[in-house]
Design an enzyme around this catalytic site. Structure first.
Site, short mmCIF file in Angstrom:
data_model
loop_
_atom_site.label_atom_id
_atom_site.label_comp_id
_atom_site.label_asym_id
_atom_site.label_seq_id
_atom_site.Cartn_x
_atom_site.Cartn_y
_atom_site.Cartn_z
CB SER A 157 4.46 34.77 32.38
OG SER A 157 5.26 33.94 33.20
CE1 TYR B 28 16.23 27.48 36.32
CE2 TYR B 28 18.19 27.83 34.99
CZ TYR B 28 16.82 27.66 35.09
OH TYR B 28 16.04 27.67 33.95
#
Length: 293
Positions: free
Chosen positions: A6, A156
């Site tokens: 993706s 993150y």
């Protein structure tokens, strides 16, 4: 290509395969990987230029199985692309914080395992994806697993800063060893990918996730545009070893066509000693070393 099913990974896979490369699509989920494979072949990509392999970067055992089953003697290009974003406090199979363990340590171990195949190629290259979130990251070696303090966006950001420093240190070590291996980092800018849409929906509610999801649709560039810095880093013959490639110039590297851009490493971490410390700590945590480096 990790995370080939993706977003950026799918766009880069399509471009490379249509240009004549054979691409090994390393995907965590068999169903999604098979769906992406069918989508590509249905869009005109020759089936013989693609192969699908399972790889879960959150499981070092899966990384080992992928490396052990790698069927090609040489590997010209490794693109460390897959990742997770905005995950609540969670650990990998091996007990690492999910962002750091998947985005950085999983790719560190994968690159170490595939290094003999890379060095069997005449001009091998590794491209590691970082992110503009790295602007806000810093490495806390006392809290890499988020056990003392945890905020998912900072976790993150830390992992994406680690990706950039890993790319740099790999380039430095390859040069010092006199190897032909070239290592570059790339970031896609603000791109509309599954990380900002499906990924955020899967990893729980919250106003922060909703805001990011909405703004990605309003302001982000397409995944095909976000793939251009990766393709530049992967294929430009004279791309400098250790360079960071990103979109420029609109909105300070958020959107646009690719070029070599100024690194965004925070000042305390813009130190070769920090990259060396990260490398040593990654070796200790994963138990993987780069024998040729």
């Amino acid at each position: 290509m990790t995370g080939a099913n993706s977003g950026i990974g799918l766009s880069v896979t399509r471009a490379l395969a249509l240009s004549g490369a054979h691409v090994v699509m390393a995907c965590r989920d068999q169903r999604r990987g098979a769906g992406a494979l069918g989508l590509l072949t249905g869009a005109g990509v020759p089936a013989e230029r693609l192969s699908l392999r399972l790889l879960d970067l959150a499981d070092l055992g899966s990384v080992d199985s992928f490396v052990d089953g790698f069927e090609h003697e040489s590997l010209d290009l490794l693109i460390n692309n897959a990742g997770v974003l905005g995950v609540p406090r969670r650990k990998t199979v091996d007990g690492f914080e999910m962002h750091f363990g998947t985005n950085h340590l999983g790719h560190f171990a994968l690159t170490a395992g595939l290094l003999p195949h890379l060095l069997a190629a005449p001009a091998p290259r590794v491209v590691t994806l970082t992110s503009i979130f790295g602007y806000f990251g810093f490495l806390d070696f006392s809290n890499l697993n988020g056990e003392m303090v945890y905020f998912r966006w900072m976790a993150y950001a830390q992992s994406k800063l680690a990706n950039l420093l890993f790319g740099w240190e790999l380039a430095r070590r390859a040069e010092a060893a006199g190897l032909s291996l070239r290592s570059l980092a790339a970031h896609p800018g603000y791109s509309r990918t599954n990380l900002f849409t499906g990924g955020l929906r899967r990893h729980g509610p919250g106003i922060d996730a909703r805001v990011l999801g909405y703004t990605s649709w309003m302001f982000a560039q397409s995944s095909d545009m976000g793939a251009l810095p990766v393709l530049y880093a992967a294929t430009k013959p004279d791309a400098p070893n250790g360079a960071l490639i990103g979109p420029t110039p609109w909105l300070g590297q958020w959107c646009g066509f690719p070029a070599q851009v100024r690194p965004f490493v925070p000042l305390p971490d813009h130190d070769p000693a920090v990259a060396e410390q990260l490398w040593s700590e990654s070796e200790r945590l994963t138990g993987r070393t780069f024998a040729q480096l």
